[in-house]
Design a protein around this motif. Sequence first.
Motif, PDB file in Angstrom:
ATOM      1  N   ASN A 330       0.712  -1.203   0.087  1.00  0.00           N
ATOM      2  CA  ASN A 330      -0.024   0.205   0.025  1.00  0.00           C
ATOM      3  C   ASN A 330       0.969   1.336   0.030  1.00  0.00           C
ATOM      4  OD1 ASN A 330      -2.048   2.185   0.649  1.00  0.00           O
ATOM      5  ND2 ASN A 330      -3.364   0.617   1.546  1.00  0.00           N
ATOM      6  N   PRO A 331       0.708   1.941  -1.039  1.00  0.00           N
ATOM      7  CA  PRO A 331       1.782   3.265  -1.133  1.00  0.00           C
ATOM      8  C   PRO A 331       1.474   4.264  -0.026  1.00  0.00           C
ATOM      9  CG  PRO A 331      -0.006   3.406  -2.935  1.00  0.00           C
ATOM     10  CD  PRO A 331      -0.004   2.089  -2.307  1.00  0.00           C
ATOM     11  N   ASN A 332       0.301   4.275   0.584  1.00  0.00           N
ATOM     12  CA  ASN A 332       0.065   4.943   2.029  1.00  0.00           C
ATOM     13  C   ASN A 332       0.826   4.888   3.016  1.00  0.00           C
ATOM     14  OD1 ASN A 332      -2.195   6.246   0.768  1.00  0.00           O
ATOM     15  ND2 ASN A 332      -3.618   4.820   1.454  1.00  0.00           N
ATOM     16  N   TYR A 333       1.731   3.542   3.062  1.00  0.00           N
ATOM     17  CA  TYR A 333       2.489   3.258   4.202  1.00  0.00           C
ATOM     18  C   TYR A 333       3.997   3.323   3.565  1.00  0.00           C
ATOM     19  CZ  TYR A 333      -1.689   1.184   6.036  1.00  0.00           C
ATOM     20  OH  TYR A 333      -3.084   1.168   6.401  1.00  0.00           O
ATOM     21  N   VAL A 348       9.368  -0.628  -3.120  1.00  0.00           N
ATOM     22  CA  VAL A 348       8.782  -0.606  -4.562  1.00  0.00           C
ATOM     23  C   VAL A 348       7.223  -0.081  -4.155  1.00  0.00           C
ATOM     24  CG1 VAL A 348       8.041  -1.466  -6.645  1.00  0.00           C
ATOM     25  CG2 VAL A 348      10.440  -1.612  -6.085  1.00  0.00           C
ATOM     26  N   GLY A 349       6.699   0.823  -4.450  1.00  0.00           N
ATOM     27  CA  GLY A 349       5.308   0.814  -4.058  1.00  0.00           C
ATOM     28  C   GLY A 349       4.422   0.268  -5.304  1.00  0.00           C
ATOM     29  N   VAL A 350       3.810  -0.961  -5.029  1.00  0.00           N
ATOM     30  CA  VAL A 350       3.469  -1.870  -6.261  1.00  0.00           C
ATOM     31  C   VAL A 350       2.306  -1.159  -6.822  1.00  0.00           C
ATOM     32  CG1 VAL A 350       4.308  -3.720  -5.366  1.00  0.00           C
ATOM     33  CG2 VAL A 350       2.035  -3.218  -4.762  1.00  0.00           C
ATOM     34  N   SER A 351       1.469  -0.257  -6.114  1.00  0.00           N
ATOM     35  CA  SER A 351       0.189   0.470  -6.828  1.00  0.00           C
ATOM     36  C   SER A 351       0.543   1.978  -6.972  1.00  0.00           C
ATOM     37  CB  SER A 351      -0.890   0.155  -6.115  1.00  0.00           C
ATOM     38  OG  SER A 351      -0.897   0.189  -4.660  1.00  0.00           O
ATOM     39  N   ALA A 352       1.900   2.412  -6.802  1.00  0.00           N
ATOM     40  CA  ALA A 352       2.073   3.810  -6.930  1.00  0.00           C
ATOM     41  C   ALA A 352       2.104   3.947  -8.168  1.00  0.00           C
ATOM     42  CB  ALA A 352       3.347   4.033  -6.027  1.00  0.00           C
TER      43      ALA A 352
END
Length: 352
Positions: A330-333, A348-352
């Motif tokens: 979760n890119p929020n974290y 790596v933020g996978v959904s960023a």
Amino acid sequence: MTPQTRLLYAQDALPVFQNRMYDSAAEGRDCPKGDMRLVEDLDTGLVRNAAFRAELVDYDAAYQNEQGVSPQFRAHMDAVADLVEDKMGRAGLIEVGCGKGTFLELLSARGAEVTGFDPTYEGDSPLVKREYFRPDLGMRGEGLILRHVLEHIPDPVAFLRQLAEANGGRGLIYIEVPCLDWICANKSWFDIFYEHVNYFRLSDFSRIFGRVVHADRAFGGQYLRVIADLSTLRTPRRDPADAVQFPDDITDRLPAQTEAGGEDDIVWGGASKGVIFSLLRERAGHPVGRVIDINPAKQGRYLAATGLRVMSPEEGLRDAAPGATILVMNPNYLDEIRQMTDNAFTYVGVSA
């Protein structure tokens, strides 16, 4: 008569509960599974899993979905509490499906008069009743709170009607659900889960309710927040001009996200996203090495479908190579995790 639908997305043998934890790798791999056939209903315009089987779903104490251990998520809950107080006040609040009572306790600590209903509640708070909110209880609230419940209900509009009836056909309701628009925009294929039988867009609620008091997106756009008038509940009708724009190429990033990874990759986040990401990477022939989660209730236990053991940050990083890849689900974290790990790895933020 079977409703007319349009198929949006299909996936076979997803874990029924991506947040249920298991006592062994074998139990995790052998978990109950179900198929995903995500469709748009051409009568109502709502999106659901047409292959969902309610009889497979039975929540118990092994279900762990507590996010309050994260400072980032606690900040989100504080913002929600601010919104509830501003639009609904502090008196006569009822939280339906209050889970482990984290949000209810937050409201109570801020001076709110709140009662929770959840038959699976395991705590000892006198504010929570271990039963469903029903008309025969004779209890009415000035405001109802429904956080991350509606996406689990096979017929969400009928469920809302039941809540309205139980509350005397009046009052405001706060609804928080995942945002389908965010999933589509980010092509976040690992945000589509079996236990989420429904997927909502912000525009859906303007068709479900005649009067919406507040509507926005929160938590980095991942959640919808809606406050509506229960007395204006109605059957939604699909607007052809507002048809669901679901990306045909939602899984196109999957090969790059799998083949570029190595067996030493670390998934940070042993919840929903991490479970589905790890599963589909394994099916693509590129399994991840380990999974980390800061929730103590998950640590030492095993994930659904892959049977991966969840580690604490201390255990998971103890022998990790310098610069090892941490896949943040979760890119929020992302910033929170960088700080926690002294920025010593490749993130790596996978959904960023």
